[in-house]
Design a protein around this motif. Sequence first.
Motif, PDB file in Angstrom:
ATOM      1  N   PHE A 229       0.829  -1.201   0.000  1.00  0.00           N
ATOM      2  CA  PHE A 229       0.000   0.000   0.000  1.00  0.00           C
ATOM      3  C   PHE A 229       0.867   1.257   0.000  1.00  0.00           C
ATOM      4  N   ILE A 230       1.897   1.268   0.818  1.00  0.00           N
ATOM      5  CA  ILE A 230       2.807   2.419   0.866  1.00  0.00           C
ATOM      6  C   ILE A 230       3.522   2.590  -0.469  1.00  0.00           C
ATOM      7  N   HIS A 231       3.869   1.503  -1.118  1.00  0.00           N
ATOM      8  CA  HIS A 231       4.507   1.596  -2.431  1.00  0.00           C
ATOM      9  C   HIS A 231       3.541   2.185  -3.463  1.00  0.00           C
ATOM     10  N   VAL A 232       2.267   1.834  -3.365  1.00  0.00           N
ATOM     11  CA  VAL A 232       1.267   2.439  -4.257  1.00  0.00           C
ATOM     12  C   VAL A 232       1.177   3.939  -4.002  1.00  0.00           C
ATOM     13  N   LEU A 233       1.181   4.341  -2.726  1.00  0.00           N
ATOM     14  CA  LEU A 233       1.101   5.764  -2.393  1.00  0.00           C
ATOM     15  C   LEU A 233       2.348   6.536  -2.841  1.00  0.00           C
ATOM     16  N   ASN A 234       3.445   5.821  -3.044  1.00  0.00           N
ATOM     17  CA  ASN A 234       4.679   6.432  -3.541  1.00  0.00           C
ATOM     18  C   ASN A 234       4.816   6.302  -5.056  1.00  0.00           C
ATOM     19  N   SER A 235       3.813   5.753  -5.727  1.00  0.00           N
ATOM     20  CA  SER A 235       3.919   5.427  -7.149  1.00  0.00           C
ATOM     21  C   SER A 235       3.529   6.593  -8.050  1.00  0.00           C
ATOM     22  N   GLU A 236       3.922   6.466  -9.323  1.00  0.00           N
ATOM     23  CA  GLU A 236       3.621   7.489 -10.321  1.00  0.00           C
ATOM     24  C   GLU A 236       2.121   7.743 -10.474  1.00  0.00           C
ATOM     25  N   PRO A 237       1.249   6.719 -10.538  1.00  0.00           N
ATOM     26  CA  PRO A 237      -0.183   7.027 -10.675  1.00  0.00           C
ATOM     27  C   PRO A 237      -0.740   7.846  -9.509  1.00  0.00           C
ATOM     28  N   PHE A 238      -0.299   7.547  -8.289  1.00  0.00           N
ATOM     29  CA  PHE A 238      -0.798   8.314  -7.147  1.00  0.00           C
ATOM     30  C   PHE A 238      -0.231   9.734  -7.178  1.00  0.00           C
ATOM     31  N   LEU A 239       1.032   9.873  -7.559  1.00  0.00           N
ATOM     32  CA  LEU A 239       1.612  11.213  -7.697  1.00  0.00           C
ATOM     33  C   LEU A 239       0.838  12.028  -8.730  1.00  0.00           C
ATOM     34  N   ARG A 240       0.478  11.407  -9.850  1.00  0.00           N
ATOM     35  CA  ARG A 240      -0.293  12.115 -10.885  1.00  0.00           C
ATOM     36  C   ARG A 240      -1.662  12.534 -10.354  1.00  0.00           C
ATOM     37  N   PHE A 241      -2.293  11.667  -9.565  1.00  0.00           N
ATOM     38  CA  PHE A 241      -3.565  12.032  -8.932  1.00  0.00           C
ATOM     39  C   PHE A 241      -3.379  13.262  -8.056  1.00  0.00           C
ATOM     40  N   LEU A 242      -2.350  13.271  -7.206  1.00  0.00           N
ATOM     41  CA  LEU A 242      -2.105  14.404  -6.318  1.00  0.00           C
ATOM     42  C   LEU A 242      -1.787  15.670  -7.106  1.00  0.00           C
ATOM     43  N   GLU A 243      -1.021  15.540  -8.175  1.00  0.00           N
ATOM     44  CA  GLU A 243      -0.691  16.701  -9.003  1.00  0.00           C
ATOM     45  C   GLU A 243      -1.944  17.295  -9.639  1.00  0.00           C
ATOM     46  N   LYS A 244      -2.821  16.424 -10.140  1.00  0.00           N
ATOM     47  CA  LYS A 244      -4.061  16.914 -10.754  1.00  0.00           C
ATOM     48  C   LYS A 244      -4.957  17.570  -9.712  1.00  0.00           C
ATOM     49  N   LEU A 245      -5.043  16.964  -8.541  1.00  0.00           N
ATOM     50  CA  LEU A 245      -5.882  17.486  -7.456  1.00  0.00           C
ATOM     51  C   LEU A 245      -5.392  18.843  -6.968  1.00  0.00           C
ATOM     52  N   THR A 246      -4.077  18.982  -6.785  1.00  0.00           N
ATOM     53  CA  THR A 246      -3.521  20.160  -6.123  1.00  0.00           C
ATOM     54  C   THR A 246      -2.975  21.219  -7.072  1.00  0.00           C
ATOM     55  N   GLY A 247      -2.669  20.827  -8.295  1.00  0.00           N
ATOM     56  CA  GLY A 247      -2.023  21.754  -9.214  1.00  0.00           C
ATOM     57  C   GLY A 247      -0.523  21.875  -8.990  1.00  0.00           C
ATOM     58  N   ILE A 248       0.019  21.106  -8.052  1.00  0.00           N
ATOM     59  CA  ILE A 248       1.463  21.124  -7.793  1.00  0.00           C
ATOM     60  C   ILE A 248       2.125  20.139  -8.763  1.00  0.00           C
ATOM     61  N   LYS A 249       2.980  20.632  -9.622  1.00  0.00           N
ATOM     62  CA  LYS A 249       3.624  19.809 -10.647  1.00  0.00           C
ATOM     63  C   LYS A 249       4.894  19.150 -10.124  1.00  0.00           C
ATOM     64  N   ASN A 250       5.211  18.018 -10.721  1.00  0.00           N
ATOM     65  CA  ASN A 250       6.472  17.298 -10.479  1.00  0.00           C
ATOM     66  C   ASN A 250       6.672  16.898  -9.019  1.00  0.00           C
ATOM     67  N   LEU A 251       5.612  16.414  -8.387  1.00  0.00           N
ATOM     68  CA  LEU A 251       5.737  15.925  -7.013  1.00  0.00           C
ATOM     69  C   LEU A 251       6.678  14.726  -6.964  1.00  0.00           C
ATOM     70  N   ILE A 252       7.379  14.635  -5.863  1.00  0.00           N
ATOM     71  CA  ILE A 252       8.329  13.544  -5.634  1.00  0.00           C
ATOM     72  C   ILE A 252       7.933  12.851  -4.334  1.00  0.00           C
ATOM     73  N   SER A 253       7.789  11.533  -4.404  1.00  0.00           N
ATOM     74  CA  SER A 253       7.466  10.770  -3.199  1.00  0.00           C
ATOM     75  C   SER A 253       8.738  10.535  -2.386  1.00  0.00           C
ATOM     76  N   ASP A 254       8.576   9.944  -1.224  1.00  0.00           N
ATOM     77  CA  ASP A 254       9.708   9.744  -0.319  1.00  0.00           C
ATOM     78  C   ASP A 254       9.845   8.267   0.042  1.00  0.00           C
ATOM     79  N   PRO A 255      10.719   7.537  -0.646  1.00  0.00           N
ATOM     80  CA  PRO A 255      10.895   6.129  -0.310  1.00  0.00           C
ATOM     81  C   PRO A 255      11.526   5.915   1.069  1.00  0.00           C
ATOM     82  N   TYR A 256      12.124   6.962   1.626  1.00  0.00           N
ATOM     83  CA  TYR A 256      12.730   6.859   2.960  1.00  0.00           C
ATOM     84  C   TYR A 256      11.701   6.994   4.075  1.00  0.00           C
ATOM     85  N   LEU A 257      10.505   7.498   3.738  1.00  0.00           N
ATOM     86  CA  LEU A 257       9.439   7.732   4.723  1.00  0.00           C
ATOM     87  C   LEU A 257       9.930   8.594   5.891  1.00  0.00           C
ATOM     88  N   HIS A 258      10.710   9.614   5.589  1.00  0.00           N
ATOM     89  CA  HIS A 258      11.226  10.503   6.639  1.00  0.00           C
ATOM     90  C   HIS A 258      10.048  11.161   7.378  1.00  0.00           C
TER      91      HIS A 258
END
Length: 190
Positions: free
Chosen positions: A57-86
């Motif tokens: 589930f965490i890998h899905v939340l860090n994935s390109e499709p979820f990032l694209r969803f967040l970008e479309k929702l927020t208007g923030i382009k080129n979001l980067i997920s955090d595999p380190y979970l800092h």
Amino acid sequence: PFPHIYFDDVFPEELLSEILKEFPSHKDIDWQTFNDPNQIKLASSNEDDFGHVTRMFIHVLNSEPFLRFLEKLTGIKNLISDPYLHGAGLHQILRGGLLKIHEDFSKHRLTKLDRRLNVLIYLNKDWKEEYGGFFELWDKNMEQAIVKILPLFNRMAIFSTIPKSFHGHPDKLNCPPEMSRKSVAMYYYT
């Protein structure tokens, strides 16, 4: 007070129920423990302590499709997920715990990227208002809560981590002793 939104029933209930079954108790793993005047909570970003479904589930939340969803929702382009979970991963607050109103760190410790979004997915079945634990969004002067979101099962809250995006749950949790306020927290950067 700042950009935010929440959705109910975004994910299949069966999926989040499996994650809830895997969710470690406060005794099961070596949680990072916060216990000071500003916070009483547990956190884990160690994927080795997560169950198989939780890791996926965490890998899905860090994935390109979820990032694209967040970008479309927020208007923030080129979001980067955090595999380190800092600072992200699994969060748990036991009865009596709290998280005072605060603003989050703005730079990732390792990557030095700018933090832009938080996504919180709540895993609290049968949660009642009298238990407290509302996720509160406060005004920029930290005078009052403008929005209060009950941390219900399969509710996803998303908010911008701009300066003065004050949030938390400042009142002690009043759930039964055998319960806790559980969430998956994910942070996104540019």
